[in-house]
Write an enzyme that holds these catalytic residues in place. Structure first.
Site, PDB file in Angstrom:
ATOM      1  N   SER A 109      90.702  64.715  58.887  1.00 42.42           N
ATOM      2  CA  SER A 109      90.281  63.833  59.875  1.00 42.42           C
ATOM      3  C   SER A 109      90.396  64.501  61.419  1.00 42.42           C
ATOM      4  CB  SER A 109      91.093  62.246  59.879  1.00 42.42           C
ATOM      5  OG  SER A 109      91.075  61.774  61.064  1.00 42.42           O
TER       6      SER A 109
ATOM      7  N   TYR B 207      99.339  58.565  60.046  1.00 46.71           N
ATOM      8  CA  TYR B 207      98.156  58.804  59.253  1.00 46.71           C
ATOM      9  C   TYR B 207      97.373  60.428  59.459  1.00 46.71           C
ATOM     10  CZ  TYR B 207      92.937  59.145  58.388  1.00 46.71           C
ATOM     11  OH  TYR B 207      91.947  59.635  58.399  1.00 46.71           O
TER      12      TYR B 207
ATOM     13  N   LYS C  21      97.031  63.743  56.756  1.00 48.07           N
ATOM     14  CA  LYS C  21      95.864  64.455  56.726  1.00 48.07           C
ATOM     15  C   LYS C  21      96.098  65.892  56.880  1.00 48.07           C
ATOM     16  CE  LYS C  21      92.712  61.476  55.281  1.00 48.07           C
ATOM     17  NZ  LYS C  21      92.241  61.797  53.816  1.00 48.07           N
TER      18      LYS C  21
END
Length: 356
Positions: A133, A163, A167
């Site tokens: 991401s 988050y 990643k």
């Protein structure tokens, strides 16, 4: 190896396991792989995935990658179907939720990848396309490398949300696994995804900006813009929106790219290279839907950087991949899907019909 229409390489491997394949992005990847003649097996916990998105002849295995015993279940599936490569999309991805539940996000996203690695190593499956991401970059607009407007893969990752941290941890694990057991991975850092190949594959959820605005219209509510005082041209966040059909093509190209040499741990941005502010996206939604929309600016949302736009020169050079669809294309296809799956709003209170 067969050439794909968008990208120098196409998947010459098979069968391919797609984790999270019943989800919004995953179903588009499955659709394109099946259309290219690649056998596919889907693994999904169905927490947000929908089985009806998948072709009837694609095997669907319900597995929670973060649950005890997941590695054993995955290993069994890999051996039964003789899996040769994996596209790993299964993850939780809400920035604000990750700020509230950081430990849970690490368990879901990092532990899930570890279970997948364990199974792949035992099954001797050495090719992986990893869904990363742009969240790994953090607030690049506030740093010198972001001053030019677009962020390249060599920018130092500084994720500001749990988050994004999960990643980045996934990318590190993929690189480390090359030395440990020979994993060859491509990490695709994608930006904001929108659009639909057809209405049945559209995103009906309200966690992404465009369907979030649609849902607001359906409820008769004004769209909310989180923050109007960012250091951008209109004060709202700027993002790089990429069509999900183009993103799916990048995954197919990446599978083929893994076959060209002993690739391992390489990182590629997947975007358009063009930024659009949240206010601009709302304006395009109004033009496509025919409603003059008047959004409401509210407080900033935790974990949101001011601007993140992709430098996509690396993936163009390596795979001959490029985004082909515009923001209007994305909104139009997403709106068509929303109207078919949810229904067309009749008279939303915060908007009025454009004359003509």
């Amino acid at each position: 190896m067969t050439k794909h229409t968008n990208g120098r390489f196409a998947a010459g491997v098979g069968p391919v396991m797609v984790t999270g394949g019943a989800g919004y992005i995953g179903a588009h990847v499955v659709d394109l792989l099946v259309g290219s003649g690649v056998p596919v097996v889907v693994v999904d916990d169905l927490s947000t995935g929908r089985p009806e998105r998948l072709p009837a002849d694609v095997p669907l295995m319900e597995v929670d990658l973060a649950a005890p015993g997941a590695a054993t279940a995955l290993l069994s599936i890999m051996r039964i179907y003789r899996i040769e490569a994996v596209v790993h999309l299964a993850a939780h991805k809400q920035v604000a939720e990750s700020v509230r539940r950081p430990a849970w996000y690490y368990r879901q996203n990092v532990d899930g990848l570890l279970a997948l690695h364990d199974a792949m190593a035992q099954a001797r499956v050495h090719r992986l396309v990893f869904s990363s991401s742009a969240a790994v970059y953090g607030d690049v607009a506030a740093r010198p490398e972001g001053a030019a407007g677009a962020v390249g893969e060599d920018a130092i990752p500084e994720p500001i949300s749990p988050y994004g941290q999960t990643k980045l941890a996934g990318e590190w694990l993929n690189r480390a696994a090359y030395g440990a057991w020979g994993l060859r991975a491509v990490n695709l850092r994608y930006f904001n995804v929108a659009g639909a190949a057809r209405p049945g594959l559209a995103d009906p959820g309200i966690s992404n900006l465009i369907p979030m605005v649609f849902a607001g219209l359906a409820r008769g509510e004004a769209p909310r813009i989180f923050g109007g005082d960012y250091p951008t041209s209109d004060g709202t966040c700027v993002r790089d929106f990429v069509d999900v059909r183009d993103l799916a093509a990048a995954h197919v190209a990446a599978l083929g790219y893994l076959d060209t040499a002993m690739r391992h741990g390489e990182v590629f941005n997947v975007g358009t290279g063009r930024g659009a502010s949240v206010a601009e996206v709302v304006e395009v939604i109004g033009a496509v839907t025919g409603w003059l929309i008047e959004p409401v600016v509210v407080d900033r949302r935790a974990g949101d950087p001011a601007s993140v736009v992709a430098d996509v020169s690396r993936i163009r050079a390596a795979m001959d991949w490029r985004a082909e669809r515009s923001l209007e294309d994305m909104v139009r296809s997403a709106w068509s899907g929303w109207c078919e799956q949810v229904g067309r709003p009749t008279a939303p209170a915060p908007a009025r019909r454009v004359a003509g």
